[in-house]
Scaffold this motif. Structure first.
Motif, PDB file in Angstrom:
ATOM      1  N   SER B  10       0.835  -1.204   0.000  1.00  0.00           N
ATOM      2  CA  SER B  10       0.000   0.000   0.000  1.00  0.00           C
ATOM      3  C   SER B  10       0.873   1.258   0.000  1.00  0.00           C
ATOM      4  O   SER B  10       0.510   2.263  -0.601  1.00  0.00           O
ATOM      5  N   ASP B  11       2.052   1.194   0.660  1.00  0.00           N
ATOM      6  CA  ASP B  11       2.998   2.319   0.601  1.00  0.00           C
ATOM      7  C   ASP B  11       3.406   2.585  -0.845  1.00  0.00           C
ATOM      8  O   ASP B  11       3.438   3.724  -1.302  1.00  0.00           O
ATOM      9  N   ILE B  12       3.735   1.496  -1.550  1.00  0.00           N
ATOM     10  CA  ILE B  12       4.204   1.643  -2.930  1.00  0.00           C
ATOM     11  C   ILE B  12       3.076   2.180  -3.814  1.00  0.00           C
ATOM     12  O   ILE B  12       3.278   3.075  -4.623  1.00  0.00           O
ATOM     13  N   ALA B  13       1.869   1.625  -3.620  1.00  0.00           N
ATOM     14  CA  ALA B  13       0.717   2.072  -4.409  1.00  0.00           C
ATOM     15  C   ALA B  13       0.478   3.566  -4.199  1.00  0.00           C
ATOM     16  O   ALA B  13       0.207   4.305  -5.153  1.00  0.00           O
ATOM     17  N   LEU B  14       0.628   3.980  -2.954  1.00  0.00           N
ATOM     18  CA  LEU B  14       0.416   5.393  -2.623  1.00  0.00           C
ATOM     19  C   LEU B  14       1.462   6.270  -3.314  1.00  0.00           C
ATOM     20  O   LEU B  14       1.152   7.324  -3.865  1.00  0.00           O
ATOM     21  N   ARG B  15       2.698   5.804  -3.263  1.00  0.00           N
ATOM     22  CA  ARG B  15       3.775   6.573  -3.880  1.00  0.00           C
ATOM     23  C   ARG B  15       3.571   6.673  -5.397  1.00  0.00           C
ATOM     24  O   ARG B  15       3.737   7.725  -5.999  1.00  0.00           O
ATOM     25  N   VAL B  16       3.204   5.526  -6.017  1.00  0.00           N
ATOM     26  CA  VAL B  16       2.971   5.517  -7.463  1.00  0.00           C
ATOM     27  C   VAL B  16       1.861   6.491  -7.819  1.00  0.00           C
ATOM     28  O   VAL B  16       1.958   7.250  -8.783  1.00  0.00           O
ATOM     29  N   LYS B  17       0.805   6.481  -7.012  1.00  0.00           N
ATOM     30  CA  LYS B  17      -0.338   7.368  -7.268  1.00  0.00           C
ATOM     31  C   LYS B  17       0.088   8.836  -7.176  1.00  0.00           C
ATOM     32  O   LYS B  17      -0.310   9.666  -7.998  1.00  0.00           O
ATOM     33  N   ALA B  18       0.917   9.129  -6.168  1.00  0.00           N
ATOM     34  CA  ALA B  18       1.390  10.507  -5.998  1.00  0.00           C
ATOM     35  C   ALA B  18       2.235  10.941  -7.201  1.00  0.00           C
ATOM     36  O   ALA B  18       2.064  12.047  -7.733  1.00  0.00           O
ATOM     37  N   ILE B  19       3.131  10.041  -7.641  1.00  0.00           N
ATOM     38  CA  ILE B  19       3.998  10.373  -8.792  1.00  0.00           C
ATOM     39  C   ILE B  19       3.147  10.543 -10.047  1.00  0.00           C
ATOM     40  O   ILE B  19       3.329  11.489 -10.818  1.00  0.00           O
ATOM     41  N   GLU B  20       2.178   9.625 -10.218  1.00  0.00           N
ATOM     42  CA  GLU B  20       1.321   9.697 -11.406  1.00  0.00           C
ATOM     43  C   GLU B  20       0.551  11.024 -11.429  1.00  0.00           C
ATOM     44  O   GLU B  20       0.513  11.709 -12.464  1.00  0.00           O
ATOM     45  N   SER B  21      -0.022  11.392 -10.290  1.00  0.00           N
ATOM     46  CA  SER B  21      -0.792  12.651 -10.227  1.00  0.00           C
ATOM     47  C   SER B  21       0.080  13.837 -10.619  1.00  0.00           C
ATOM     48  O   SER B  21      -0.339  14.722 -11.368  1.00  0.00           O
ATOM     49  N   LEU B  22       1.317  13.835 -10.122  1.00  0.00           N
ATOM     50  CA  LEU B  22       2.248  14.923 -10.394  1.00  0.00           C
ATOM     51  C   LEU B  22       2.598  14.984 -11.891  1.00  0.00           C
ATOM     52  O   LEU B  22       2.624  16.062 -12.500  1.00  0.00           O
ATOM     53  N   LEU B  23       2.844  13.805 -12.478  1.00  0.00           N
ATOM     54  CA  LEU B  23       3.206  13.756 -13.901  1.00  0.00           C
ATOM     55  C   LEU B  23       2.044  14.218 -14.778  1.00  0.00           C
ATOM     56  O   LEU B  23       2.241  14.910 -15.778  1.00  0.00           O
ATOM     57  N   VAL B  24       0.838  13.842 -14.387  1.00  0.00           N
ATOM     58  CA  VAL B  24      -0.347  14.270 -15.145  1.00  0.00           C
ATOM     59  C   VAL B  24      -0.508  15.781 -15.016  1.00  0.00           C
ATOM     60  O   VAL B  24      -0.696  16.497 -16.005  1.00  0.00           O
ATOM     61  N   GLU B  25      -0.381  16.278 -13.777  1.00  0.00           N
ATOM     62  CA  GLU B  25      -0.531  17.702 -13.493  1.00  0.00           C
ATOM     63  C   GLU B  25       0.455  18.536 -14.312  1.00  0.00           C
ATOM     64  O   GLU B  25       0.120  19.599 -14.830  1.00  0.00           O
ATOM     65  N   LYS B  26       1.684  18.045 -14.446  1.00  0.00           N
ATOM     66  CA  LYS B  26       2.718  18.773 -15.181  1.00  0.00           C
ATOM     67  C   LYS B  26       2.641  18.537 -16.690  1.00  0.00           C
ATOM     68  O   LYS B  26       3.453  19.051 -17.458  1.00  0.00           O
ATOM     69  N   GLY B  27       1.692  17.698 -17.125  1.00  0.00           N
ATOM     70  CA  GLY B  27       1.513  17.466 -18.557  1.00  0.00           C
ATOM     71  C   GLY B  27       2.589  16.556 -19.162  1.00  0.00           C
ATOM     72  O   GLY B  27       2.793  16.553 -20.374  1.00  0.00           O
ATOM     73  N   ILE B  28       3.280  15.779 -18.327  1.00  0.00           N
ATOM     74  CA  ILE B  28       4.340  14.904 -18.845  1.00  0.00           C
ATOM     75  C   ILE B  28       3.762  13.568 -19.319  1.00  0.00           C
ATOM     76  O   ILE B  28       4.266  12.955 -20.251  1.00  0.00           O
ATOM     77  N   ILE B  29       2.694  13.101 -18.676  1.00  0.00           N
ATOM     78  CA  ILE B  29       2.008  11.902 -19.163  1.00  0.00           C
ATOM     79  C   ILE B  29       0.522  12.210 -19.385  1.00  0.00           C
ATOM     80  O   ILE B  29      -0.043  13.086 -18.738  1.00  0.00           O
ATOM     81  N   ASP B  30      -0.024  11.449 -20.343  1.00  0.00           N
ATOM     82  CA  ASP B  30      -1.451  11.592 -20.656  1.00  0.00           C
ATOM     83  C   ASP B  30      -2.160  10.362 -20.074  1.00  0.00           C
ATOM     84  O   ASP B  30      -1.808   9.227 -20.443  1.00  0.00           O
ATOM     85  N   PRO B  31      -3.124  10.547 -19.179  1.00  0.00           N
ATOM     86  CA  PRO B  31      -3.804   9.377 -18.582  1.00  0.00           C
ATOM     87  C   PRO B  31      -4.383   8.430 -19.632  1.00  0.00           C
ATOM     88  O   PRO B  31      -4.410   7.211 -19.422  1.00  0.00           O
ATOM     89  N   ALA B  32      -4.808   8.965 -20.781  1.00  0.00           N
ATOM     90  CA  ALA B  32      -5.368   8.110 -21.831  1.00  0.00           C
ATOM     91  C   ALA B  32      -4.301   7.150 -22.366  1.00  0.00           C
ATOM     92  O   ALA B  32      -4.590   5.988 -22.683  1.00  0.00           O
ATOM     93  N   THR B  33      -3.044   7.618 -22.432  1.00  0.00           N
ATOM     94  CA  THR B  33      -1.937   6.775 -22.902  1.00  0.00           C
ATOM     95  C   THR B  33      -1.673   5.659 -21.897  1.00  0.00           C
ATOM     96  O   THR B  33      -1.509   4.492 -22.271  1.00  0.00           O
TER      97      THR B  33
END
Lengths: 122, 205
Positions: B10-33
């Motif tokens: 659950s720690d790892i899942a939380l960290r991944v979610k935080a990183i993903e949110s940040l990358l989406v927010e900064k426009g580096i990844i597209d959730p659709a991709t």
């Protein structure tokens, strides 16, 4: 797809293309190979400071070239953004006992893919 | 063990979610991709692709010959090439030789053909022990390899990816290619299992 991709947002279409076609690591080059099938070679004892595909357990061990896979980009250089430094990759056979000593099975062997830069003549 | 392996899932899942949110927010990844890639590995790309290659090789000696000589272009004939399977080598299990695949450096694996690697394939234990003590590791997978058989371990540390062509089990001579495909398991194509024939229902007590 390009080996070195830009740090831009990948679109769905670009990702589909990546999954479909992958990334070609082979490269057109006339770079001559240092070795041929049947040659005895030693994996160099070197202590690379950066990225490498030469595992420590194989360094200093003697094996035999069983296949020349052709010319590929060199990850140690690519990983450091130092160009592609194309060179041959060989399949090299090491006996289990050469690597692990007499406790290992005399019957068994390890095959590993090694770049020209990792190898020296015996 | 290093401390990072002690984090709970659950720690790892939380960290991944935080990183993903940040990358989406900064426009580096597209959730659709990301969704497309997850969907591809959940529904389209997996060991059933490798099983098709194996079954074809069992029924078509000419295909098998080409597969063992030039894995990459022969696999492409079935439309199964792709990411992390660009340069394929197929190694054949025989009564004399048993092949086992590992990547000691990380987790290199033929994704387009076998899907994402299983967790054990990425573990430090498998990656170190598969090269040092392959027979011991195989025994833990339930596979006793006779001392007359050579065990070949392939460390796929460069850019070539490996697929084991398992032995076709006895008693499958009359089976169709499609039926054979359903017998081939992921582990048999890594070399940690053999292909088994299911026990006929009338023999089950």
């Amino acid at each position: 797809m390009e080996l070195e991709t830009s740090n831009e947002c990948m679109t769905v279409e670009q990702a589909k293309e990546l999954l479909r076609n992958g990334i070609n690591c082979q490269i057109d080059s006339n770079e001559p190979g240092q070795f041929k099938v049947g040659d005895q070679v030693r994996a160099k004892v070197i202590h690379v400071q950066n990225y490498t595909r030469l595992p420590r357990y194989i360094r200093g061990k003697v094996g035999m070239i069983v296949k020349d896979y052709g010319i590929y980009v060199f990850p140690d250089a690519v990983g450091m953004r130092l160009g592609t430094k194309p060179q041959h990759i060989y399949s090299v056979r090491f006996t289990a006992q050469e690597i692990w000593g007499s406790d290992a099975s005399a019957k068994d062997a390890l095959y590993i893919d090694l770049f020209d830069d990792y190898l020296e003549s015996v | 063990m290093s401390s990072h392996s002690q984090h709970s899932e659950s720690d790892i899942a939380l960290r991944v979610k935080a990183i993903e949110s940040l990358l989406v927010e900064k426009g580096i990844i597209d959730p659709a991709t990301i969704d497309m890639i997850i969907d591809a590995y959940e529904h389209r790309i997996g060991p059933h692709n490798g099983a098709r290659i194996v079954a074809r090789a069992w029924v078509d000696p000419n295909f098998k010959q080409r597969l063992l000589t030039d894995g990459t272009s022969t696999i492409a004939e079935l439309g199964l090439a792709g990411f992390s399977s660009e340069h394929m080598i197929v190694v054949e299990n025989t009564p004399e030789v048993h092949n086992l695949i590992v990547c000691t450096l990380c987790s290199c694996y033929p994704w387009a053909i076998l899907g994402l690697p299983p967790t054990w394939y990425k573990s430090f234990a498998y990656r170190s022990r598969a090269v040092i003590d392959p027979r011991g590791v195989l025994r833990e997978f339930g596979l006793e390899i006779s001392n007359h058989v050579e065990v070949r371990v392939w460390d796929s540390n460069a850019d070539l990816r490996y697929l084991v062509l398992p032995e076709r089990p006895l008693g499958t001579e009359t089976m169709t290619e499609a039926a054979l495909t359903s017998l081939v398991t992921r582990n048999a194509m890594i070399g940690t299992a053999k292909v088994q024939v299911p026990t006929p229902p009338e023999l089950v007590a």
